[in-house]
Structure formats: structure tokens, C-alpha cells
Design a protein around this motif. Structure first.
Motif, PDB file in Angstrom:
ATOM      1  N   THR A 163      18.466  -1.400 -13.066  1.00 20.51           N
ATOM      2  CA  THR A 163      18.047  -2.715 -13.566  1.00 20.51           C
ATOM      3  C   THR A 163      19.146  -3.763 -13.411  1.00 20.51           C
ATOM      4  O   THR A 163      20.341  -3.425 -13.403  1.00 20.51           O
ATOM      5  CB  THR A 163      17.675  -2.592 -15.063  1.00 20.51           C
ATOM      6  N   ARG A 189      21.887  -4.664 -26.871  1.00 15.03           N
ATOM      7  CA  ARG A 189      21.253  -4.293 -25.606  1.00 15.03           C
ATOM      8  C   ARG A 189      21.932  -3.087 -24.974  1.00 15.03           C
ATOM      9  O   ARG A 189      21.513  -2.622 -23.905  1.00 15.03           O
ATOM     10  CB  ARG A 189      21.342  -5.457 -24.607  1.00 15.03           C
ATOM     11  N   TYR A 192      20.202   0.351 -23.573  1.00 16.58           N
ATOM     12  CA  TYR A 192      19.468   0.222 -22.306  1.00 16.58           C
ATOM     13  C   TYR A 192      20.448  -0.016 -21.159  1.00 16.58           C
ATOM     14  O   TYR A 192      20.424   0.699 -20.145  1.00 16.58           O
ATOM     15  CB  TYR A 192      18.465  -0.929 -22.415  1.00 16.58           C
ATOM     16  N   ASN A 221      13.917  -9.107 -13.231  1.00 17.42           N
ATOM     17  CA  ASN A 221      12.726  -9.326 -14.080  1.00 17.42           C
ATOM     18  C   ASN A 221      11.426  -9.289 -13.268  1.00 17.42           C
ATOM     19  O   ASN A 221      11.195 -10.148 -12.432  1.00 17.42           O
ATOM     20  CB  ASN A 221      12.850 -10.670 -14.790  1.00 17.42           C
ATOM     21  N   ARG A 233       8.655  -8.614 -23.814  1.00 19.46           N
ATOM     22  CA  ARG A 233       9.275  -9.370 -22.726  1.00 19.46           C
ATOM     23  C   ARG A 233       8.657 -10.757 -22.639  1.00 19.46           C
ATOM     24  O   ARG A 233       7.565 -11.007 -23.120  1.00 19.46           O
ATOM     25  CB  ARG A 233       9.094  -8.630 -21.403  1.00 19.46           C
ATOM     26  N   VAL A 234       9.393 -11.611 -21.958  1.00 14.89           N
ATOM     27  CA  VAL A 234       9.008 -13.015 -22.017  1.00 14.89           C
ATOM     28  C   VAL A 234       7.658 -13.278 -21.345  1.00 14.89           C
ATOM     29  O   VAL A 234       6.860 -14.064 -21.863  1.00 14.89           O
ATOM     30  CB  VAL A 234      10.144 -13.900 -21.459  1.00 14.89           C
ATOM     31  N   ASN A 237       4.928 -11.909 -23.645  1.00 14.49           N
ATOM     32  CA  ASN A 237       4.885 -12.695 -24.886  1.00 14.49           C
ATOM     33  C   ASN A 237       4.226 -14.048 -24.660  1.00 14.49           C
ATOM     34  O   ASN A 237       3.284 -14.414 -25.363  1.00 14.49           O
ATOM     35  CB  ASN A 237       6.306 -12.944 -25.401  1.00 14.49           C
ATOM     36  N   THR A 249       7.220 -18.679 -28.179  1.00 22.53           N
ATOM     37  CA  THR A 249       8.521 -18.526 -28.838  1.00 22.53           C
ATOM     38  C   THR A 249       9.657 -18.498 -27.821  1.00 22.53           C
ATOM     39  O   THR A 249       9.800 -17.549 -27.062  1.00 22.53           O
ATOM     40  CB  THR A 249       8.550 -17.206 -29.639  1.00 22.53           C
ATOM     41  N   TYR A 251      13.610 -18.243 -27.256  1.00 17.59           N
ATOM     42  CA  TYR A 251      14.817 -17.861 -27.981  1.00 17.59           C
ATOM     43  C   TYR A 251      15.974 -18.743 -27.523  1.00 17.59           C
ATOM     44  O   TYR A 251      16.250 -18.840 -26.316  1.00 17.59           O
ATOM     45  CB  TYR A 251      15.175 -16.389 -27.737  1.00 17.59           C
ATOM     46  N   GLN A 256      18.617 -20.648 -20.693  1.00 20.68           N
ATOM     47  CA  GLN A 256      18.967 -19.427 -19.956  1.00 20.68           C
ATOM     48  C   GLN A 256      17.981 -19.243 -18.809  1.00 20.68           C
ATOM     49  O   GLN A 256      16.820 -19.649 -18.931  1.00 20.68           O
ATOM     50  CB  GLN A 256      18.995 -18.189 -20.886  1.00 20.68           C
ATOM     51  N   ARG A 258      16.114 -16.949 -15.535  1.00 19.87           N
ATOM     52  CA  ARG A 258      15.719 -15.661 -14.959  1.00 19.87           C
ATOM     53  C   ARG A 258      15.040 -15.955 -13.625  1.00 19.87           C
ATOM     54  O   ARG A 258      14.492 -17.051 -13.425  1.00 19.87           O
ATOM     55  CB  ARG A 258      14.723 -14.912 -15.858  1.00 19.87           C
ATOM     56  N   ASP A 307      22.355 -12.312 -24.909  1.00 20.75           N
ATOM     57  CA  ASP A 307      21.303 -12.632 -23.937  1.00 20.75           C
ATOM     58  C   ASP A 307      21.957 -13.167 -22.652  1.00 20.75           C
ATOM     59  O   ASP A 307      22.692 -14.152 -22.715  1.00 20.75           O
ATOM     60  CB  ASP A 307      20.381 -13.703 -24.548  1.00 20.75           C
ATOM     61  N   ARG A 311      20.720 -15.506 -14.547  1.00 21.16           N
ATOM     62  CA  ARG A 311      20.467 -14.294 -13.765  1.00 21.16           C
ATOM     63  C   ARG A 311      19.626 -14.620 -12.536  1.00 21.16           C
ATOM     64  O   ARG A 311      18.588 -15.268 -12.642  1.00 21.16           O
ATOM     65  CB  ARG A 311      19.742 -13.262 -14.620  1.00 21.16           C
TER      66      ARG A 311
HETATM   67  O1  LIG Z   1       9.339 -14.344 -26.591  1.00 19.71           O
HETATM   68  C1  LIG Z   1      10.360 -14.416 -25.881  1.00 19.71           C
HETATM   69  C2  LIG Z   1      10.867 -13.317 -25.148  1.00 19.71           C
HETATM   70  C3  LIG Z   1      11.993 -13.484 -24.399  1.00 19.71           C
HETATM   71  N1  LIG Z   1      12.616 -14.706 -24.334  1.00 19.71           N
HETATM   72  C4  LIG Z   1      13.809 -14.911 -23.470  1.00 19.71           C
HETATM   73  O2  LIG Z   1      13.377 -14.738 -22.138  1.00 19.71           O
HETATM   74  C5  LIG Z   1      14.413 -14.155 -21.354  1.00 19.71           C
HETATM   75  C6  LIG Z   1      13.922 -12.929 -20.681  1.00 19.71           C
HETATM   76  O3  LIG Z   1      13.676 -11.923 -21.623  1.00 19.71           O
HETATM   77  P1  LIG Z   1      12.976 -10.524 -21.266  1.00 19.71           P
HETATM   78  O4  LIG Z   1      13.022  -9.696 -22.487  1.00 19.71           O
HETATM   79  O5  LIG Z   1      11.652 -10.757 -20.644  1.00 19.71           O
HETATM   80  O6  LIG Z   1      13.876  -9.917 -20.121  1.00 19.71           O
HETATM   81  P2  LIG Z   1      15.457  -9.687 -20.018  1.00 19.71           P
HETATM   82  O7  LIG Z   1      15.915 -10.474 -18.855  1.00 19.71           O
HETATM   83  O8  LIG Z   1      16.143  -9.957 -21.297  1.00 19.71           O
HETATM   84  O9  LIG Z   1      15.542  -8.157 -19.725  1.00 19.71           O
HETATM   85  C7  LIG Z   1      14.824  -7.643 -18.605  1.00 19.71           C
HETATM   86  O10 LIG Z   1      15.667  -7.560 -17.551  1.00 19.71           O
HETATM   87  C8  LIG Z   1      15.479  -6.687 -16.493  1.00 19.71           C
HETATM   88  C9  LIG Z   1      14.657  -5.490 -16.797  1.00 19.71           C
HETATM   89  O11 LIG Z   1      15.155  -4.338 -16.170  1.00 19.71           O
HETATM   90  C10 LIG Z   1      14.560  -5.215 -18.254  1.00 19.71           C
HETATM   91  O12 LIG Z   1      13.657  -4.147 -18.426  1.00 19.71           O
HETATM   92  C11 LIG Z   1      14.081  -6.376 -18.995  1.00 19.71           C
HETATM   93  O13 LIG Z   1      14.142  -6.146 -20.374  1.00 19.71           O
HETATM   94  C12 LIG Z   1      15.560 -13.906 -22.319  1.00 19.71           C
HETATM   95  O14 LIG Z   1      16.465 -14.961 -22.230  1.00 19.71           O
HETATM   96  C13 LIG Z   1      14.912 -13.897 -23.699  1.00 19.71           C
HETATM   97  O15 LIG Z   1      15.779 -14.312 -24.713  1.00 19.71           O
HETATM   98  C14 LIG Z   1      12.128 -15.785 -25.037  1.00 19.71           C
HETATM   99  O16 LIG Z   1      12.687 -16.891 -24.993  1.00 19.71           O
HETATM  100  N2  LIG Z   1      11.040 -15.609 -25.799  1.00 19.71           N
END
Ligand SMILES: O=c1ccn([C@@H]2O[C@H](COP(=O)(O)OP(=O)(O)O[C@H]3OC[C@@H](O)[C@H](O)[C@H]3O)[C@@H](O)[C@H]2O)c(=O)[nH]1
Length: 351
Positions: A163, A189, A192, A221, A233-234, A237, A249, A251, A256, A258, A307, A311
Motif C-alpha cells: 500500500t 495508523r 496497518y 487509494n 474510507r473517504v 463515506n 464529513t 477531516y 490534504q 489523494r 493523516d 499523496r
Molecule cells: O469521512 C472521511 C473519511 C476520510 N477523510 C479523509 O480522506 C483522506 C483519505 O482517507 P481514506 O481513509 O479514504 O484513505 P487513506 O489515504 O487515509 O488510506 C488509504 O490509503 C491507501 C490504502 O492502501 C489504504 O487501505 C487506505 O486506508 C484522508 O485525508 C482522510 O482524513 C475525510 O476527510 N472524511
């Protein structure tokens, strides 16, 4: 003469009375027979109804079974014995794993899926059940070394699905294959992130010590059909929140970033794996809101600890050496394709 006539009349009377009696008995008997017939018919109808109620679900089951026998599988290429590989996919009933299963099956390989179904679902691969190239095993592969040992024993090549989380909150941007990452080993984190890092370590150690051929794909992602709705996950969600008319929502500030990758792009193998099209989370929230057309507001919640702030994969090497780039959410096609991909997930959830 009179007496004779009277005697005859009397006899006639008797005869008539006897005939009337017989007619009466016959009609009573007829009514009785009709009544008992209708009672019997009624009873039979009731019985038939009851039997039908019991049989109907069985009939449906038989129809389903017949259907599964005559099941049409997705089109599968024919591969000669020489080209056909035997592939074991652990977690092959999960979100990414099941898409890999589909690809390899359609390419004509023999696929064995091993899954403990903690998060994987049988329905993700049910369309292959019964196919001669496909095997599904319910098993918990708790020990990665077991898989490495198996790979050594049968001379197989091992692909580890790692990942982008191994980069932690990266200090190098975009992230390439050589970057070692920036992970807090005791943060929320860590399990994981460090789990995947140690898995990479073990694979490479095994490669060096035992000569097992190893590949590692660092998946960024990813989203697409068969994603778990409630994994937090975002993408899931936001899509769910928007569908339910709830606030989206975000955060922290949402600044940030992705780079979201559609699941099928992942399956063309090259490390690292991801779409180099970067978006802030706030942009993404607005996009989903716009797509779903919900009235839900954007709600800012506190920032998640550790967080990753930025990325995005550096795919130059993959492009140069393997000719790989994401095909569905391709850079340059910006929003049109991207929107289409998000839309696919949205329609999947609606189902
Ligand atoms: O409801 C939400 C969920 C998430 N987020 C934000 O959205 C971004 C992405 O969050 P996610 O949980 O979807 O994903 P992440 O990038 O943190 O981790 C991911 O990365 C690569 C994969 O291998 C992992 O399995 C996955 O968890 C983060 O900055 C998080 O803080 C929100 O703003 N609101």
C-alpha cells in the motif's frame, strides 16, 4: 267392476307412492353425494393450496439450481497448457482481490481463491463458482511465511499487494519506488502501515535467502464497485453520506490530497500503482455532492492524527519500463473520466 277398479287404483296409488319415495330417496342421495363431493373438492382444494405453499419455495430453489448449472460465465480466453498459469489469490473474494480474480480468469488462467471472508464476500466471486478453472477455499492464511514457503516449494512467483501507506505522511512528493517513507511507528495508523512494511521486508528477505521471485505493488487509494460501504474510507463515506442526504464529513481543512485510482487500473501490474491525478479532499467532497445532487452540507471535523498531507504516485518508471499508466482515470482527461468513475461507484451503491 267397481271393486276391480278400486283395487287397481289402490295398487296404482301404492306404486305412485313407492315411485315418489324412490324419487325422494334418490334426490336426497343425490344431494348427499353432491354435498360430500363438494366437501371433498373443497378439502382437496385446500390441501392443494397447502401443498402449493410448501412446494413453491422448493420449486424456486430448483429453478435457481438449474440456473446455476446452466450458468453463463463471463467470457474466458482459451490458453494452451503452456501459457495457462495456476494462480493462488489470498483475499481473492475481497474488493481488489475479486477484480484481480476476474481479470486472471478472463485471461484464461486457473485461479484458486483463498479467503477467510472476514471482509471478503462470496458474492464478489460467485459468478465463477463451478467454472472448471476456478476454485474457492474458505481458509485463514494467518501466517504470510506459509505463503512464501508454498511459493518456494512450487517455484511460484509471489506478488505482495502492499500500500501507499508504507510512505506514511510523505516528505517526498510525488512518491516513487525508492522512497523509504515517513511512518510514525506508534501512531494510530501504525498497525496497518508497519504491518505492510514488515510484509514487504519479509518478502524481500525471503527472496534474498531462498531465491523466491517476489514482486511488490504499492496500491494507492483505490475505489470502484464491490467496495465496502462502511469501511470508513473517504470514497464510501462521501458517497453514502450524499446518498442519505447527510453532511459530508471532511477531516481537518480538507486541503490534504489523494490521487484516486479506479480499481480496474490497478490490475495492469506495476509498482507503485496509482493514478497521478491529485485532488484535495475538499474538492473531492464537492465533486461527490455535485454528482449525487444531495442537499447535504460539508461538515468539517477534527483532523485525523498522522493523516498523510500529500499523496500521489510517481509513475514515470512504470510508464518507461512497463508502458503502464492508468487507463480509466487517465491524466489529461481530467474530470470527464474521473466523474464517470465516481459515478460507477455511486450506481453500485444505489443497487
Ligand atoms: O469521512 C472521511 C473519511 C476520510 N477523510 C479523509 O480522506 C483522506 C483519505 O482517507 P481514506 O481513509 O479514504 O484513505 P487513506 O489515504 O487515509 O488510506 C488509504 O490509503 C491507501 C490504502 O492502501 C489504504 O487501505 C487506505 O486506508 C484522508 O485525508 C482522510 O482524513 C475525510 O476527510 N472524511
Amino acid at each position: 267392476m267397481r271393486r276391480l277398479l278400486t283395487a287397481i287404483n289402490r295398487r296404482m296409488m301404492k306404486l305412485l307412492i313407492a315411485l315418489a319415495l324412490i324419487a325422494y330417496v334418490a334426490s336426497v342421495w343425490g344431494n348427499f353425494v353432491n354435498m360430500s363431493r363438494s366437501i371433498q373438492e373443497n378439502g382437496e382444494q385446500k390441501m392443494e393450496k397447502k401443498i402449493e405453499e410448501v412446494i413453491a419455495p422448493l420449486r424456486d430453489k430448483i429453478r435457481d439450481l438449474e440456473k446455476s448449472f446452466t450458468q453463463k460465465y463471463p467470457p474466458v480466453k482459451f490458453l494452451s497448457e503452456k501459457d495457462r498459469k495456476r494462480i493462488l489469490i489470498t483475499g481473492g473474494a475481497g474488493f481488489v482481490g475479486s477484480h484481480l480474480t476476474d481479470k486472471l480468469m478472463m485471461d484464461g488462467h486457473e485461479v484458486t481463491v483463498v479467503d477467510n471472508f472476514f471482509t471478503g464476500r462470496k458474492r464478489n466471486v460467485e459468478h465463477w463458482i463451478g467454472h472448471e478453472n476456478f476454485e474457492l477455499i474458505n481458509h485463514d492464511v494467518v501466517e504470510p511465511l506459509y505463503i512464501e514457503g508454498l511459493a518456494k516449494r512450487v517455484g511460484a512467483r509471489l506478488l505482495l499487494a502492499s500500500t501507499s501507506e508504507v510512505y506514511g505522511d510523505p516528505e517526498v512528493h510525488p512518491q516513487n519506488e525508492d522512497y523509504w517513507g515517513h511512518v510514525n511507528p506508534i501512531g494510530p495508523r501504525a498497525c496497518y502501515d508497519e504491518g505492510k512494511r514488515v510484509a514487504e521486508t519479509m518478502c524481500y528477505a525471503y527472496m534474498k535467502q531462498e531465491g523466491v521471485e517476489v514482486r511488490v505493488a504499492r496500491i494507492f487509494n483505490t475505489f470502484g464497485p464491490r467496495m465496502h460501504m462502511n469501511d470508513g474510507r473517504v470514497v464510501s463515506n462521501f458517497v453514502l453520506q450524499a446518498l442519505q442526504g447527510e453532511p459530508l464529513t471532511v477531516y481537518g481543512s480538507g486541503s490534504q490530497t489523494r490521487a484516486f485510482q479506479y480499481v480496474s487500473c490497478n490490475l495492469l501490474s506495476s509498482p507503485p500503482q496509482g493514478n497521478p491525478e491529485e485532488h484535495t479532499i475538499l474538492e473531492f467532497a464537492r465533486l461527490i455532492k455535485h454528482l449525487v445532487g444531495s442537499g447535504g452540507e460539508i461538515q468539517f471535523l477534527s483532523e485525523a492524527q498522522d493523516d498523510p498531507q500529500r499523496r500521489k504516485p510517481d509513475i514515470r518508471k512504470a510508464k518507461l519500463l512497463l508502458g503502464w499508466e492508468p487507463v480509466v482515470c487517465r491524466v489529461g482527461h481530467k474530470l470527464t473520466l474521473y466523474v464517470r468513475c465516481v459515478y460507477t461507484v455511486y450506481t453500485w451503491y444505489q443497487k
